[in-house]
Design an enzyme around this catalytic site. Sequence first.
Site: not given
Ligand code: TYM
Length: 340
Positions: A113, A199, A202
Amino acid sequence: MNKPRILSGVQPTGNLHLGNYLGAIRSWVEQQQHYDNFFCVVDLHAITVPHNPQTLAQDTLTIAALYLACGIDLQYSTIFVQSHVSAHSELAWLLNCVTPLNWLERMIQFKEKAIKQGENVSVGLLDYPVLMAADILLYDADKVPVGEDQKQHLELTRDIVIRINDKFGREDAPVLKLPEPLIRKEGARVMSLADGTKKMSKSDESELSRINLLDPPEVIQKKIKKCKTDPQRGLWFDDPDRPECHNLLTLYTLLSNQTKEAVAKECAEMGWGQFKPLLTETAIAALEPIQAKYGEILADRGELDRIIQAGNAKASHTAHQTLTRVREALGFLPDPHQPQ
Ligand code: TYM
């Protein structure tokens, strides 16, 4: 006996896509009755990269509504907004002061990022995994269901727990609970429709690279029609030279609720001209009930507000108990105004 505790979250940055759904939210839904679940909308994480203040509040509501539309059941689960529970920021600060800087500089997601941000990398972006650790640890979570990309952040969370317990806990009374990641076998890494080696994300500039949960049927059709394929005939899994083929077959497997073996057999002789309409039809059918439920939830905004408020209150109660425990262990003067 108390059920084991789960905590997870999604950032309110734009729309949710099939990666978020298949990698995380669908697992939450499928297993929720076996756990005591807390699902937050991590709005504080969403501002670690430049964000739009005009859309943050609405995006936060959208994610909460999508949790419900995907099947999160309030009988088993609590939905809340991260920034409404002040303990998240407070614990993050306490954890910051025991987390070595070089642990954060090593994080792959930070490096990826940061490259995109150029000169504008915020301290918040570097600190993202510490706030995530605070999210998890405040709830004494046993398991954290996430996609593959979050594995390193979970390892860091565990390292922070070990360090805090070592410095401030007793063997018979650890300060924080050691959580475990819960990463599913299939769907943990859904790839971009435009490039099977990247991957689905968003933040990808191309809308054609992802299918969003709220995409209307004609948009899904267009995206699948245009998605990258290869000139081969016959479709099979696990070929490193055919990443798009593996990804699209995996999507079809998960969205049609079939086994990998059944799909391998069904699609072995197919060409793309036959497979793409099949995947399109399956994706539209899988998302249709989520979209219909989402519409119903948004039509009753008052009820959505009530659900979030009740979730915030419950989360706040649990989180402040942990925060008090950590403050005590670190030796702070007790705060008479802090809820015990
Ligand atoms: P975020 O919003 O980026 O992603 C949310 C969840 O989606 C999963 N994910 C995917 N899984 C499979 N294939 C993909 N291409 C893909 N893109 C995203 C992410 O692994 C995530 O599970 N850091 C976290 C948010 C967070 C969080 C936490 C999660 C903040 N605090 C505490 C668990 C516990 C995240 O990646 O958000």
